[in-house]
Design a protein around this motif. Structure first.
Motif, PDB file in Angstrom:
ATOM      1  N   ASN A  88      -9.214   1.328   1.853  1.00 24.82           N
ATOM      2  CA  ASN A  88     -10.133   2.033   0.945  1.00 24.82           C
ATOM      3  C   ASN A  88     -11.571   2.036   1.464  1.00 24.82           C
ATOM      4  O   ASN A  88     -12.527   1.809   0.717  1.00 24.82           O
ATOM      5  N   SER A 138       0.298   2.222  -4.147  1.00 23.15           N
ATOM      6  CA  SER A 138      -0.905   2.941  -3.707  1.00 23.15           C
ATOM      7  C   SER A 138      -1.814   3.280  -4.882  1.00 23.15           C
ATOM      8  O   SER A 138      -3.038   3.327  -4.725  1.00 23.15           O
ATOM      9  N   HIS A 191       0.817  -1.212   0.000  1.00 24.59           N
ATOM     10  CA  HIS A 191       0.000   0.000   0.000  1.00 24.59           C
ATOM     11  C   HIS A 191       0.853   1.267   0.000  1.00 24.59           C
ATOM     12  O   HIS A 191       0.318   2.363  -0.144  1.00 24.59           O
ATOM     13  N   SER A 197      -5.710   1.992  -4.976  1.00 22.76           N
ATOM     14  CA  SER A 197      -6.833   2.925  -5.056  1.00 22.76           C
ATOM     15  C   SER A 197      -7.845   2.500  -6.119  1.00 22.76           C
ATOM     16  O   SER A 197      -9.020   2.883  -6.063  1.00 22.76           O
ATOM     17  N   ASN A 198      -7.378   1.710  -7.102  1.00 22.87           N
ATOM     18  CA  ASN A 198      -8.268   1.190  -8.141  1.00 22.87           C
ATOM     19  C   ASN A 198      -8.780  -0.211  -7.828  1.00 22.87           C
ATOM     20  O   ASN A 198      -9.426  -0.850  -8.665  1.00 22.87           O
ATOM     21  N   GLY A 199      -8.457  -0.720  -6.626  1.00 20.28           N
ATOM     22  CA  GLY A 199      -8.913  -2.048  -6.220  1.00 20.28           C
ATOM     23  C   GLY A 199      -8.015  -3.174  -6.664  1.00 20.28           C
ATOM     24  O   GLY A 199      -8.360  -4.351  -6.484  1.00 20.28           O
TER      25      GLY A 199
END
Length: 527
Positions: free
Chosen positions: A464, A354, A350, A358-360
């Motif tokens: 998230n 990152s 992460h 953030s987009n899974g």
């Protein structure tokens, strides 16, 4: 026709009758023997008792022939012998008949009794042994105070059925009493079953009585409870207990009292807020497992989150174009086929990935912008490029290949000559010894020490906006803040334990180094 002729005719007729009966019996036996199957439970495939009946009839016919043989003789002595034989024959017929029909009645009675007991046993199993624990907890929540008063018990809790030194896998209501004499009288006799209705379904809940002395149960052995025993209990019951008690995590740890951990192995429940526990989720003071009374402990913590923040410090690293910062962890390498080495930086997924997260995306794939940057001499400078990374329930780590023009010192800040050669695996012995651990994070910018809490933990980590349950990570007392993700954790001898990837208000969580080096097939540069 005189008397002797009449007797002779009768004798011939009887003998012929006996022969006919005998021949038919033999034919019947031969026919049954041919039709008999290998798995027939009785001889010749006949119904139970058939052979006994044939033997009895044959014996009776044998005595009749003997009696007739003597009776046809005109002498007084033989006639008297024939009469005696007939008398014995009558007695024998009565005895054989009584024995045969008595055996038959006994067998039928035994079968009826067995069938009845089987039905009762099946009913008992279906009604009592499979009562779900949540139903028993609901019954306790609704009736506990009433039962305590009615049955003069000290407490009522969920437990397992016990007999002497044996514990059965049967959920039950445990009534804790100071002495069995207190509930023997008719007014407060504890029933074998307590009946309870939930969701329009009737349950027969088994009960058990446990004698206690003070706050301790005398029937269970708490003194020899070990962390290994608790590990076994967690393997079998952790998922059920997490759901049952609404805990964030459950650990095999040492008893916590204030800020000091007493050296008493216990089942430690991590909860978000003690006051939020519902009546159906009250964590008992003790949990019974394999005839041991294991103490419990409840630790309240806020939600665990990833250690990243929007800060810029000397050893902070982050993905170019993002603001999620973490800590440069460990310098590692892989051997190449030509004998050379390729050097990498190790940190959390992460931190290095990152953008993907953030987009899974939880596994790195090549992208156009894979640059990892850090502050060097006050300037944001590219130091490496991401090449591999993954985030799953056991791993939060990524590798970035170091640029050829960047020199990386692998010494842990604040410590001379660390990391030392070798890695440290955490076992229950480290928990008992309260092994000291050290780290240096990008945000804290100083050496911090803590102690190992448990061999493994399964915390819920917020990613998230969603919680993800990790497995087999190492919990230590809090030694990190946001921005320290990826920081190396070592023991007091400088051996690497793992890297920090998350924390909550009281605990920092460490990904074991063995998990990382095995997954990425890497080696470590030691000081």
């Amino acid at each position: 026709m005189d008397k002797s002729d009449g007797s002779m005719i009768i004798s011939i007729l009887l003998i012929l009758g006996v022969l006919v009966v005998g021949i038919n019996i033999i034919r019947f036996l031969i026919s049954s023997g041919k039709k008999a199957k290998k798995d027939d439970p009785y001889a010749l495939g006949l119904p139970q008792g058939s052979v006994r009946a044939v033997l009895s009839i044959s014996l009776i016919l044998f005595f009749i022939l003997i009696a007739l043989f003597f009776y046809n003789d005109s002498t007084f002595e033989k006639a008297e012998l024939a009469e005696s034989t007939l008398t014995i024959l009558g007695t024998l017929v009565i005895a054989v008949s009584s024995f045969y029909f008595g055996i038959k009645a006994t067998e039928q009675g035994s079968k009826i009794a067995k069938d009845t007991l089987k039905d009762l046993s099946d009913h008992s199993k279906s009604e009592n042994q499979n009562v779900p624990p949540e139903i028993i907890l609901k019954a306790i929540a609704q009736n506990k105070e009433l039962w305590k008063q009615q049955y003069q018990s000290e407490d009522v809790k969920l437990g397992k059925k016990q007999s002497a030194n044996t514990q059965f896998d049967v959920n039950c209501l445990q009534f804790l009493v100071k002495s069995k004499l207190t509930y023997v009288n008719t007014k407060s006799a504890i029933p074998v079953f307590v009946y309870f209705t939930a969701d329009s379904k009737n349950y027969s809940i088994p009960t058990d009585v446990v004698v206690i002395s003070g706050n301790e149960t005398t029937s269970l052995n708490e003194k020899v409870v070990t962390l290994n025993l608790i590990d076994e209990a967690l393997i079998e019951n952790k998922e059920m207990w997490l759901k049952m008690y609404g805990a964030e995590d459950i650990l095999a740890a040492l008893k916590v009292k204030g800020e000091l951990r007493q050296k008493v192995p216990c089942i430690q429940f991590i909860v978000a807020c003690k006051s939020n526990q519902l009546d159906t989720q009250i964590i008992p003071k003790y949990i019974t497992y394999q005839n041991y009374n294991i103490p419990t402990d409840v630790v309240e913590k806020d939600g665990a989150g990833i250690d990243t923040s929007d800060i810029q410090v000397g050893d902070a690293v982050w993905r170019q174009g993002t603001t999620a910062k973490g800590t440069l962890g460990i310098k590692v390498y892989r051997d190449n086929a030509d004998g050379s080495k390729t050097d990498f930086l190790l940190s959390c997924y992460h931190v290095f990935c990152s953008s993907e997260l953030s987009n899974g995306t939880k596994k790195y794939t090549s992208t156009s912008n894979s640059s990892i940057v850090a502050k060097i001499n006050g300037n944001t400078t590219e130091i490496a490029k991401v090449v591999e990374g993954e985030l799953n329930t056991k791993l939060d780590a990524a590798l970035s290949e170091i640029n050829s023009n960047v020199s990386v010192d692998n010494h842990l800040k604040g410590f001379l000559g660390i990391p030392k050669y070798g890695i440290r695996l955490i076992t229950n012995q480290e928990v008992i010894d309260e092994t000291t651990v050290f780290t240096y994070g990008a945000r804290t910018k100083k050496a911090i020490s803590g102690t190992v809490i448990s061999r493994v933990a399964s915390p819920n980590i917020k990613l998230n906006g969603k919680k993800v349950r990790f497995k087999n990570v190492i919990p230590v007392t809090k030694i990190s803040v946001k921005g320290d993700s990826g920081a190396m954790v070592v023991d007091d001898k400088g051996k690497i334990i793992g890297i920090i990837f998350a924390s909550d208000s009281k605990t920092s969580y460490v990904v074991p180094i063995l998990e990382i080096i095995t997954h990425f097939r890497i080696k470590i540069y030691y000081a």
